[in-house]
Design a protein around this motif. Structure first.
Motif, PDB file in Angstrom:
ATOM      1  N   GLN A 171       0.684  -1.128  -0.128  1.00 21.23           N
ATOM      2  CA  GLN A 171       0.290   0.198   0.143  1.00 21.23           C
ATOM      3  C   GLN A 171       0.770   1.213  -0.097  1.00 21.23           C
ATOM      4  O   GLN A 171       0.257   2.390   0.008  1.00 21.23           O
ATOM      5  N   ARG A 172       2.240   1.203  -0.040  1.00 22.02           N
ATOM      6  CA  ARG A 172       3.255   2.080  -0.056  1.00 22.02           C
ATOM      7  C   ARG A 172       2.948   3.199   1.059  1.00 22.02           C
ATOM      8  O   ARG A 172       2.355   4.280   0.789  1.00 22.02           O
ATOM      9  N   PRO A 173       3.275   2.636   2.494  1.00 20.80           N
ATOM     10  CA  PRO A 173       3.077   3.631   3.597  1.00 20.80           C
ATOM     11  C   PRO A 173       3.999   4.909   3.315  1.00 20.80           C
ATOM     12  O   PRO A 173       5.049   4.927   2.642  1.00 20.80           O
ATOM     13  N   GLU A 174       3.582   5.816   4.172  1.00 20.74           N
ATOM     14  CA  GLU A 174       4.180   7.298   4.043  1.00 20.74           C
ATOM     15  C   GLU A 174       5.400   7.079   5.293  1.00 20.74           C
ATOM     16  O   GLU A 174       6.285   7.729   5.251  1.00 20.74           O
ATOM     17  N   LEU A 175       5.044   6.218   6.335  1.00 16.56           N
ATOM     18  CA  LEU A 175       5.950   6.130   7.705  1.00 16.56           C
ATOM     19  C   LEU A 175       6.019   4.727   7.963  1.00 16.56           C
ATOM     20  O   LEU A 175       5.091   3.975   8.067  1.00 16.56           O
ATOM     21  N   LEU A 176       7.315   4.164   8.135  1.00 13.43           N
ATOM     22  CA  LEU A 176       7.454   2.855   8.651  1.00 13.43           C
ATOM     23  C   LEU A 176       8.427   2.918  10.214  1.00 13.43           C
ATOM     24  O   LEU A 176       9.007   3.698  10.168  1.00 13.43           O
ATOM     25  N   LEU A 177       7.549   2.298  11.023  1.00 18.28           N
ATOM     26  CA  LEU A 177       8.101   2.243  12.302  1.00 18.28           C
ATOM     27  C   LEU A 177       8.490   0.919  12.428  1.00 18.28           C
ATOM     28  O   LEU A 177       7.829  -0.084  12.689  1.00 18.28           O
ATOM     29  N   LEU A 178       9.659   0.714  12.541  1.00 20.07           N
ATOM     30  CA  LEU A 178      10.389  -0.825  12.641  1.00 20.07           C
ATOM     31  C   LEU A 178      11.228  -0.955  14.128  1.00 20.07           C
ATOM     32  O   LEU A 178      12.463  -0.301  14.304  1.00 20.07           O
ATOM     33  N   ASP A 179      10.598  -1.772  14.905  1.00 20.52           N
ATOM     34  CA  ASP A 179      11.371  -2.135  16.097  1.00 20.52           C
ATOM     35  C   ASP A 179      12.035  -3.502  15.993  1.00 20.52           C
ATOM     36  O   ASP A 179      11.190  -4.537  16.022  1.00 20.52           O
ATOM     37  N   GLU A 180      13.321  -3.371  16.144  1.00 26.53           N
ATOM     38  CA  GLU A 180      14.222  -4.592  15.920  1.00 26.53           C
ATOM     39  C   GLU A 180      13.638  -5.458  14.909  1.00 26.53           C
ATOM     40  O   GLU A 180      13.354  -6.928  15.025  1.00 26.53           O
ATOM     41  N   VAL A 214      11.461   6.472   7.530  1.00 31.20           N
ATOM     42  CA  VAL A 214      11.619   5.305   8.297  1.00 31.20           C
ATOM     43  C   VAL A 214      12.192   5.550   9.711  1.00 31.20           C
ATOM     44  O   VAL A 214      13.353   6.119   9.600  1.00 31.20           O
ATOM     45  N   VAL A 215      11.775   4.919  10.622  1.00 36.22           N
ATOM     46  CA  VAL A 215      12.309   4.895  11.933  1.00 36.22           C
ATOM     47  C   VAL A 215      12.540   3.802  12.230  1.00 36.22           C
ATOM     48  O   VAL A 215      11.777   2.673  12.291  1.00 36.22           O
ATOM     49  N   VAL A 216      13.755   3.307  12.787  1.00 39.21           N
ATOM     50  CA  VAL A 216      14.375   1.802  12.950  1.00 39.21           C
ATOM     51  C   VAL A 216      15.033   1.964  14.508  1.00 39.21           C
ATOM     52  O   VAL A 216      15.928   2.746  14.538  1.00 39.21           O
TER      53      VAL A 216
END
Length: 58
Positions: free
Chosen positions: A4-13, A37-39
């Motif tokens: 869906q082509r998100p505008e924000l990705l939050l990736l925790d581990e 992207v937040v990793v």
């Protein structure tokens, strides 16, 4: 969700319990996405692969 082509990705581990080839695919995807992207990770290889990204340290 990623299709869906998100505008924000939050990736925790995001690399926990992934095989090495999947980590490489994830890294390539993250580097190529147009999303913000937040990793959060302790994975040293992922940190090295994303070393040229801006870093926020708390």
């Amino acid at each position: 969700m990623l299709r869906q082509r998100p505008e924000l990705l939050l990736l925790d581990e995001p690399t926990n319990h992934l095989a090495a080839p999947l980590v490489d695919e994830l890294t390539a995807f993250v580097r190529g996405t147009g999303a913000a992207v937040v990793v959060a990770t302790h994975d040293r290889q992922l940190l090295a692969d994303l070393a040229d990204w801006p870093v926020l340290r708390l």
